[in-house]
Design a protein around this motif. Structure first.
Motif, PDB file in Angstrom:
ATOM      1  N   ARG A  85      -1.844   5.370   3.625  1.00 53.57           N
ATOM      2  CA  ARG A  85      -2.379   5.023   2.308  1.00 53.57           C
ATOM      3  C   ARG A  85      -3.884   5.189   2.385  1.00 53.57           C
ATOM      4  N   SER A  86      -4.434   5.935   1.437  1.00 57.21           N
ATOM      5  CA  SER A  86      -5.861   6.249   1.489  1.00 57.21           C
ATOM      6  C   SER A  86      -6.454   6.270   0.088  1.00 57.21           C
ATOM      7  N   HIS A  87      -7.770   6.348   0.050  1.00 52.12           N
ATOM      8  CA  HIS A  87      -8.469   6.622  -1.199  1.00 52.12           C
ATOM      9  C   HIS A  87      -9.557   7.638  -0.905  1.00 52.12           C
ATOM     10  N   SER A  88      -9.955   8.373  -1.922  1.00 56.55           N
ATOM     11  CA  SER A  88     -10.935   9.431  -1.723  1.00 56.55           C
ATOM     12  C   SER A  88     -11.935   9.437  -2.869  1.00 56.55           C
ATOM     13  N   GLU A 120      -4.087   7.928  -2.686  1.00 60.22           N
ATOM     14  CA  GLU A 120      -3.077   8.814  -2.097  1.00 60.22           C
ATOM     15  C   GLU A 120      -2.075   8.064  -1.224  1.00 60.22           C
ATOM     16  N   ILE A 121      -0.878   8.613  -1.165  1.00 57.03           N
ATOM     17  CA  ILE A 121       0.084   8.249  -0.132  1.00 57.03           C
ATOM     18  C   ILE A 121       0.571   9.534   0.526  1.00 57.03           C
ATOM     19  N   PHE A 122       0.379   9.616   1.829  1.00 57.90           N
ATOM     20  CA  PHE A 122       0.924  10.706   2.631  1.00 57.90           C
ATOM     21  C   PHE A 122       2.116  10.159   3.421  1.00 57.90           C
ATOM     22  N   VAL A 123       3.225  10.867   3.422  1.00 60.71           N
ATOM     23  CA  VAL A 123       4.290  10.628   4.393  1.00 60.71           C
ATOM     24  C   VAL A 123       4.235  11.813   5.349  1.00 60.71           C
ATOM     25  N   VAL A 124       3.987  11.520   6.621  1.00 61.32           N
ATOM     26  CA  VAL A 124       3.806  12.596   7.599  1.00 61.32           C
ATOM     27  C   VAL A 124       4.914  12.541   8.641  1.00 61.32           C
ATOM     28  N   LYS A 125       5.210  13.696   9.210  1.00 60.46           N
ATOM     29  CA  LYS A 125       6.316  13.828  10.149  1.00 60.46           C
ATOM     30  C   LYS A 125       5.846  14.539  11.414  1.00 60.46           C
TER      31      LYS A 125
END
Length: 202
Positions: A158-161, A180-185
């Motif tokens: 979870r981030s902000h820019s 933002e929400i990134f789901v990373v693998k």
């Protein structure tokens, strides 16, 4: 789609219905794309994080794919790599207006959920989306990580820019800010973006 982990799971969904304005009774069509991060607490799944966008064109889910996220150990090197992926590599690809570079940061089953747009799936669709974006604007954004949670071969960020948007047609520069929400693998030892959802900060 649902990715089920030991303690954290990730859900990508769509919804369609109507919005009623209580003050005057007017109604409007409501179509959204959502990302839920759910966490198991006392043997019950609870929503931990939620982000949604209105969809310009509804792409309604017709089936639900479920993937098991097998638990595995992780190191601080994993956390560092995830941080670098989102705050440095992704940010640099955006700043260079390189659609191919952005698309290459995603893994095979890549998904992009942007405001007022249909969900984009696959390399070609995501690359074409960014080509359209970069033909219209130039983004210069600095990403700040609010939270990283790693569960097995998946993680969410979870981030902000914040930064600026240069409008190519007019040369005008305006402030920009997003959440933002990134789901990373983790794929063959390398962390890749699997899902990316963002919306504008108010």
């Amino acid at each position: 789609m649902i990715i089920v982990g030991k303690e954290d799971s990730f859900v990508r969904s769509t919804s369609a219905g109507t919005l009623t304005i209580k003050a005057n009774g007017a109604t409007a069509t409501e179509e959204n794309g959502e990302v839920f991060i759910v966490k198991k607490a006392d043997d019950q799944w609870k929503i931990a994080r939620y982000l949604y966008n209105k969809m310009g064109t509804l792409s309604q889910a017709v089936s639900t794919d479920v993937t098991e996220n097998k638990a595995s150990s992780y190191t601080e090197a994993d956390r560092s790599a995830i941080n670098s992926l989102t705050t440095a590599t992704h940010s640099s690809a955006l700043a260079s207006s390189d659609a191919a570079a952005v698309s290459n940061l995603f893994e095979t089953n890549r998904v992009l959920t942007a405001p007022d747009a249909p969900t984009m799936k696959g390399a070609a669709a995501i690359k074409a989306t960014y080509e359209g974006v970069f033909s219209a604007i130039k983004l210069t954004l600095a990403f700040t990580i609010d939270e990283i949670v790693i569960d097995g071969d998946y993680s969410y960020v979870r981030s902000h820019s914040g930064g600026t948007t240069l409008i190519n047609a007019t040369g005008q520069t305006v402030p920009a800010s997003y959440r933002e929400i990134f789901v990373v693998k983790k794929v063959d030892g390398v962390w890749k973006i699997s899902w990316y959802a963002y919306n504008q900060s108010s």
